[in-house]
Design a protein around this motif. Structure first.
Motif, PDB file in Angstrom:
ATOM      1  N   ASN A 103       0.820  -1.209   0.000  1.00 48.29           N
ATOM      2  CA  ASN A 103       0.000   0.000   0.000  1.00 48.29           C
ATOM      3  C   ASN A 103       0.851   1.255   0.000  1.00 48.29           C
ATOM      4  N   SER A 104       2.129   1.090  -0.272  1.00 45.47           N
ATOM      5  CA  SER A 104       3.058   2.213  -0.281  1.00 45.47           C
ATOM      6  C   SER A 104       4.086   1.993  -1.382  1.00 45.47           C
ATOM      7  N   ALA A 105       4.419   3.077  -2.076  1.00 47.76           N
ATOM      8  CA  ALA A 105       5.453   2.984  -3.106  1.00 47.76           C
ATOM      9  C   ALA A 105       6.766   2.504  -2.516  1.00 47.76           C
ATOM     10  N   TYR A 106       7.044   2.930  -1.289  1.00 46.05           N
ATOM     11  CA  TYR A 106       8.331   2.610  -0.686  1.00 46.05           C
ATOM     12  C   TYR A 106       8.331   1.219  -0.060  1.00 46.05           C
ATOM     13  N   GLN A 107       7.144   0.673   0.193  1.00 47.29           N
ATOM     14  CA  GLN A 107       7.056  -0.728   0.600  1.00 47.29           C
ATOM     15  C   GLN A 107       7.505  -1.624  -0.550  1.00 47.29           C
ATOM     16  N   TYR A 108       7.172  -1.220  -1.789  1.00 47.58           N
ATOM     17  CA  TYR A 108       7.652  -1.985  -2.940  1.00 47.58           C
ATOM     18  C   TYR A 108       9.175  -1.961  -3.001  1.00 47.58           C
ATOM     19  N   SER A 116      17.242  -0.273   3.253  1.00 48.70           N
ATOM     20  CA  SER A 116      18.066   0.929   3.099  1.00 48.70           C
ATOM     21  C   SER A 116      17.554   1.815   1.970  1.00 48.70           C
ATOM     22  N   VAL A 117      17.254   1.216   0.828  1.00 52.30           N
ATOM     23  CA  VAL A 117      16.745   1.985  -0.309  1.00 52.30           C
ATOM     24  C   VAL A 117      15.365   2.543   0.006  1.00 52.30           C
ATOM     25  N   SER A 118      14.517   1.721   0.648  1.00 55.72           N
ATOM     26  CA  SER A 118      13.162   2.149   0.967  1.00 55.72           C
ATOM     27  C   SER A 118      13.163   3.342   1.916  1.00 55.72           C
ATOM     28  N   VAL A 119      13.950   3.271   2.985  1.00 57.04           N
ATOM     29  CA  VAL A 119      13.988   4.358   3.964  1.00 57.04           C
ATOM     30  C   VAL A 119      14.551   5.628   3.320  1.00 57.04           C
ATOM     31  N   TYR A 120      15.605   5.481   2.527  1.00 55.15           N
ATOM     32  CA  TYR A 120      16.185   6.636   1.838  1.00 55.15           C
ATOM     33  C   TYR A 120      15.129   7.329   0.972  1.00 55.15           C
ATOM     34  N   ALA A 121      14.421   6.544   0.150  1.00 56.97           N
ATOM     35  CA  ALA A 121      13.419   7.128  -0.740  1.00 56.97           C
ATOM     36  C   ALA A 121      12.277   7.752   0.053  1.00 56.97           C
ATOM     37  N   ALA A 122      11.859   7.105   1.161  1.00 60.55           N
ATOM     38  CA  ALA A 122      10.763   7.634   1.975  1.00 60.55           C
ATOM     39  C   ALA A 122      11.147   8.959   2.623  1.00 60.55           C
ATOM     40  N   VAL A 123      12.352   9.053   3.149  1.00 59.78           N
ATOM     41  CA  VAL A 123      12.807  10.287   3.794  1.00 59.78           C
ATOM     42  C   VAL A 123      12.911  11.413   2.770  1.00 59.78           C
ATOM     43  N   VAL A 124      13.464  11.096   1.596  1.00 65.44           N
ATOM     44  CA  VAL A 124      13.563  12.107   0.544  1.00 65.44           C
ATOM     45  C   VAL A 124      12.176  12.581   0.126  1.00 65.44           C
ATOM     46  N   PHE A 125      11.235  11.640   0.003  1.00 64.59           N
ATOM     47  CA  PHE A 125       9.873  12.016  -0.376  1.00 64.59           C
ATOM     48  C   PHE A 125       9.256  12.946   0.664  1.00 64.59           C
ATOM     49  N   MET A 126       9.412  12.613   1.940  1.00 66.39           N
ATOM     50  CA  MET A 126       8.852  13.468   2.988  1.00 66.39           C
ATOM     51  C   MET A 126       9.461  14.862   2.949  1.00 66.39           C
ATOM     52  N   ALA A 447      23.457  -2.241  -5.649  1.00 63.13           N
ATOM     53  CA  ALA A 447      23.448  -1.661  -6.992  1.00 63.13           C
ATOM     54  C   ALA A 447      22.687  -0.341  -7.028  1.00 63.13           C
ATOM     55  N   VAL A 448      21.547  -0.303  -6.337  1.00 66.03           N
ATOM     56  CA  VAL A 448      20.742   0.916  -6.347  1.00 66.03           C
ATOM     57  C   VAL A 448      21.448   2.049  -5.606  1.00 66.03           C
ATOM     58  N   LEU A 449      22.090   1.750  -4.493  1.00 64.15           N
ATOM     59  CA  LEU A 449      22.803   2.797  -3.756  1.00 64.15           C
ATOM     60  C   LEU A 449      23.952   3.370  -4.572  1.00 64.15           C
ATOM     61  N   ILE A 450      24.627   2.524  -5.345  1.00 69.75           N
ATOM     62  CA  ILE A 450      25.670   3.024  -6.261  1.00 69.75           C
ATOM     63  C   ILE A 450      25.038   3.936  -7.303  1.00 69.75           C
ATOM     64  N   GLY A 451      23.862   3.532  -7.810  1.00 69.62           N
ATOM     65  CA  GLY A 451      23.151   4.374  -8.768  1.00 69.62           C
ATOM     66  C   GLY A 451      22.747   5.711  -8.177  1.00 69.62           C
ATOM     67  N   ILE A 452      22.319   5.711  -6.920  1.00 70.80           N
ATOM     68  CA  ILE A 452      21.928   6.953  -6.250  1.00 70.80           C
ATOM     69  C   ILE A 452      23.125   7.896  -6.130  1.00 70.80           C
ATOM     70  N   VAL A 453      24.275   7.353  -5.765  1.00 72.07           N
ATOM     71  CA  VAL A 453      25.489   8.181  -5.654  1.00 72.07           C
ATOM     72  C   VAL A 453      25.849   8.782  -7.007  1.00 72.07           C
TER      73      VAL A 453
END
Length: 519
Positions: A103-108, A116-126, A447-453
């Protein structure tokens, strides 16, 4: 300007109706599911109209007419990509968020890549939601202050405070149903202006079309800043200048990103059935482009009107001495009769408040569902999380209003530029991460965290380029396109190099969709 009593009455009726609806619906919020998703019982048509209202902020209400008044319709071109995004959303994105318990984009993101990726994206969204709502609250205040004669501080408190009140009390149910009403009001406000101009100009609609067509105002040409003339745009690919194809790509990327955030996913999950979620996209796809076009046409109508009845303000805007965004407020204040002016001011408020209410409720849901519940208070009863949701909505509302005051009292341009830069640096490429997860079977959090950097480093370069510190190698208009490509490509490349970890990808990629019925 002091408001005419008739206009003041119209605005008061609008405010009272919004508060009354929020208070009436507050009794339905007995659970967190009810508070954040309305009990998952909304019809598709209501969600679709709510989508439209949330997308058309007060900035759009003012900026679209301003742009077509000063130039032509070129800024509408990115929106032509939107129906394609709607189709992709209905047949590819919705199945991801209507299957199982997501029920959440970041749950996906958590299920696909880890916490780690989920929390990062959720904090940025907030963070982005707080900055966005603060910006909208401030901008609507500086719009309303000259039209109403009310001080900017009070405009912030009134518009922000009333929105916060009905959103906190009414929850997501109030967000959806007030969005429906506000969308009707903002469309009615724009239509009323067009009808008034048509009646005021000799020859009516025929004159508007003939004169604007002859001047190129109904074209997709762009204004040459050096010559002051409208010129056709090129149609090919280019990263160094604006072209029609590149504007379509910009629109496509931006709207895909908009469909892969919590505001959209929350609405999809609140629908009664998967069919209703898809129908909401049909309503959005059919309604959005014509409504955007109506706002562009309003600017064209204003251009014709002030050709017949010029004012010092309209002349100064067309000569570049004033900002084009002043034209609609000027028209409302100096031309519209009492009552109609109140309706259009209410429409501007509606455009802002639909954006603000959605931002408040969505950010509070992300805090409770994606951060607080899994990491700070796991296993509590639902009433505890409901109280936290109410508290989070209040806290985000306070931050929104405080941010708007900060913009007002400080160096506004510097602060707003700073907020945009911070959000871009932290959040760039998040939609690329979603697409990487959905369209490939490779990769994990590493892989995603490297992409974020990599994407953040690119955004740093793009920001420095804007200030002329590093060479300009592409038009800043294409930052989002390039950023998401970098995110996807770097994440995929890192995934190919890093050792694979076995995991269950059921319902997490387009290649691993189960045949179970959507819920």
């Amino acid at each position: 300007m002091h408001l005419n009593p008739i206009d003041l009455s119209v605005i008061i009726i609008y405010f009272v109706s919004m508060i009354g609806m929020g208070l009436r619906l507050s009794g339905k919020n007995k659970t967190t599911d009810g508070y954040f998703l309305g009990g998952r019982n909304f019809p598709g048509w209501a969600i679709g109209i709510s989508f439209i209202g949330a997308m058309i902020s007060s900035v759009t209400f003012i900026a679209y007419p301003a742009d077509s008044f000063k130039t032509a319709w070129i800024r509408l071109v990115p929106n032509f990509a939107f129906p394609v995004v709607v189709i992709i959303s209905a047949y590819m994105f919705i199945p991801f968020f209507r299957r199982g318990t997501v029920n959440s984009a970041y749950q996906y993101l958590s299920m696909r890549f880890g916490n780690s990726v989920s929390v990062y994206a959720a904090v940025v969204f907030m963070l982005a939601q707080i900055l966005r709502t603060a910006t909208v609250a401030y901008l609507v205040a500086i719009l309303l202050a000259p039209m109403t004669g009310v001080r900017i501080e009070w405009c912030i408190l009134i518009a922000g405070g009333i929105t916060a009140l009905y959103t906190i009390k009414g929850g997501f149910t109030a967000v959806i149903w007030t969005d429906v009403i506000q969308t009707v009001i903002l469309v009615a406000g724009a239509a009323a202006c067009i009808i008034f101009v048509t009646a005021a100009i000799p020859g009516g609609l025929g004159t508007i079309f003939s004169e604007s067509w002859a001047a190129g105002k109904l074209s997709f040409m762009d204004l040459n800043a050096k010559t002051g003339e409208l010129e056709p745009m090129r149609g090919g690919f280019s990263l160094s200048e604006k072209t029609v194809i590149m504007l379509l790509l910009v629109g496509f990327v931006q709207y895909v990103a908009g469909k892969l955030n919590q505001e959209t996913v929350q609405r999809w999950c609140s629908a009664r059935t998967p069919g209703d979620a898809k129908r909401s996209m049909i309503v959005l796809g059919i309604g959005s482009v014509p409504i955007w076009a109506m706002f562009m046409f309003l600017g064209t109508c204003l251009w014709v009107y002030f050709q017949h009845f010029p004012s010092s303000v309209s002349v100064e805007i067309l000569s570049g001495l004033r900002k084009a965004e002043e034209i609609l407020p000027h028209f409302i204040v100096s031309v519209l009769p009492p009552g109609l002016a109140g309706l259009v001011i209410s429409a501007a408020l509606a455009a802002a408040m639909s954006t603000l209410s959605s931002g408040i409720n969505t950010a509070s849901m992300v805090w409770v569902r994606d951060i607080y519940q899994p990491y700070f208070a796991k296993g509590r009863d639902d009433r505890h999380y409901l109280r936290m949701g109410l508290g989070a909505s209040l806290g985000i509302s306070i931050l929104m209003i405080g941010g708007a005051f900060l913009f007002y009292f400080a160096d506004t341009k510097t602060l707003m530029d700073f907020s945009i830069i911070v959000t871009a640096l932290l959040g760039g490429g998040i939609s690329g991460a979603f697409l990487f997860g959905m369209l490939t079977r490779r990769g994990d959090a590493r892989a995603v965290l490297i992409g974020i950097v990599a994407t953040a480093l690119f955004t740093v370069y793009a920001t420095l380029m804007q200030f002329g510190i590093v060479p300009r190698i592409f038009d800043s208009y294409y930052t989002s396109i390039i950023g998401n490509i970098i995110m996807f490509a770097v994440s995929y490349g890192a995934a190919c190099l890093l050792p694979e970890k076995p995991r269950d990808l059921k319902n997490l990629t387009v290649f691993d969709q189960s045949k179970e019925q959507l819920v």
